[in-house]
Design a protein around this motif. Structure first.
Motif, PDB file in Angstrom:
ATOM      1  N   LEU A  53       8.267  53.113 -21.374  1.00  9.33           N
ATOM      2  CA  LEU A  53       9.054  52.131 -21.819  1.00  9.33           C
ATOM      3  C   LEU A  53      10.178  51.945 -20.772  1.00  9.33           C
ATOM      4  O   LEU A  53      10.799  52.935 -20.156  1.00  9.33           O
ATOM      5  N   ASN A  54      10.367  50.820 -20.460  1.00  3.99           N
ATOM      6  CA  ASN A  54      11.414  50.225 -19.587  1.00  3.99           C
ATOM      7  C   ASN A  54      12.121  49.108 -20.180  1.00  3.99           C
ATOM      8  O   ASN A  54      11.790  48.426 -21.092  1.00  3.99           O
ATOM      9  N   LEU A  55      13.195  48.632 -19.620  1.00  2.00           N
ATOM     10  CA  LEU A  55      14.062  47.564 -19.924  1.00  2.00           C
ATOM     11  C   LEU A  55      13.524  46.270 -19.318  1.00  2.00           C
ATOM     12  O   LEU A  55      13.696  45.928 -18.237  1.00  2.00           O
ATOM     13  N   ARG A  56      12.668  45.581 -20.083  1.00  2.13           N
ATOM     14  CA  ARG A  56      11.932  44.563 -19.715  1.00  2.13           C
ATOM     15  C   ARG A  56      12.769  43.191 -20.189  1.00  2.13           C
ATOM     16  O   ARG A  56      12.660  42.798 -21.414  1.00  2.13           O
ATOM     17  N   VAL A  57      13.624  42.800 -19.286  1.00  2.15           N
ATOM     18  CA  VAL A  57      14.660  41.823 -19.633  1.00  2.15           C
ATOM     19  C   VAL A  57      14.295  40.695 -18.612  1.00  2.15           C
ATOM     20  O   VAL A  57      14.301  40.850 -17.389  1.00  2.15           O
ATOM     21  N   LEU A  58      13.893  39.593 -19.257  1.00  2.00           N
ATOM     22  CA  LEU A  58      13.490  38.421 -18.382  1.00  2.00           C
ATOM     23  C   LEU A  58      14.949  37.713 -18.024  1.00  2.00           C
ATOM     24  O   LEU A  58      15.410  37.171 -19.209  1.00  2.00           O
ATOM     25  N   GLN A  59      15.288  37.745 -16.984  1.00  2.00           N
ATOM     26  CA  GLN A  59      16.672  36.936 -16.504  1.00  2.00           C
ATOM     27  C   GLN A  59      16.330  35.453 -16.152  1.00  2.00           C
ATOM     28  O   GLN A  59      15.655  35.222 -15.190  1.00  2.00           O
ATOM     29  N   LEU A  60      16.746  34.709 -17.004  1.00  2.00           N
ATOM     30  CA  LEU A  60      16.444  33.153 -16.891  1.00  2.00           C
ATOM     31  C   LEU A  60      17.874  32.156 -16.716  1.00  2.00           C
ATOM     32  O   LEU A  60      17.834  31.144 -17.041  1.00  2.00           O
TER      33      LEU A  60
END
Length: 152
Positions: A53-60
């Motif tokens: 588990l990791n921080l999957r943050v989509l930076q848009l």
């Protein structure tokens, strides 16, 4: 007497090696589900589903209204990798589906699912201050998979 001990040791070692080779010679056809998310055909996130588990943050935050977000989900149990009855949804922090896109079954090797960034920007404006996430589901994965948090 020493000759007997050597033979027994040799037989035990040979048996263990044979069992080990036999056990590892049967490989499973199954691999890992994976997905890629791209912005205007440039990969910005790639992940294998069973990775830690990791921080999957989509930076848009630098995306423009005319940009396109492409999602390519590959199933390990399917020969060509593409699922059937595929959909992408955006959910709020309570798990409520805010918008859902349905996609036709893929043909050939191009099975990207394309979403207009403009649609995501509208959702973000309508739900300011809420954590939004992108989810994938298909007939092969009916419970769905959270792909990424969304940061616009």
């Amino acid at each position: 007497m020493k000759q007997i001990k050597f033979n027994q040791t040799f037989i035990i070692m040979f048996t263990l090696i044979t069992l080990g080779v036999t056990a590892f010679s049967f490989t499973s056809k199954f691999g890992l589900d994976s997905y890629e998310i791209s912005l205007n055909n440039k990969v910005i996130l790639k992940h294998y589903v069973n990775q830690p588990l990791n921080l999957r943050v989509l930076q848009l935050n630098k995306a423009k209204e005319g940009d396109q977000l492409g999602i390519r989900y590959t199933h390990c149990t399917i020969k060509d990798g593409a699922g059937t009855a595929r959909s992408i949804s955006v959910k709020d922090e309570k798990g409520n589906t805010l918008k859902k896109w349905a996609f036709a079954d893929a043909t050939g090797s191009n099975f990207n699912m394309i979403i207009a960034v403009n649609d995501l920007l509208k959702l973000e404006k309508a739900h300011t201050g809420q954590d939004l996430s992108i989810h994938y589901s298909a007939r092969e994965l009916p419970e769905g998979e959270m792909l990424s948090m969304l940061k616009l």
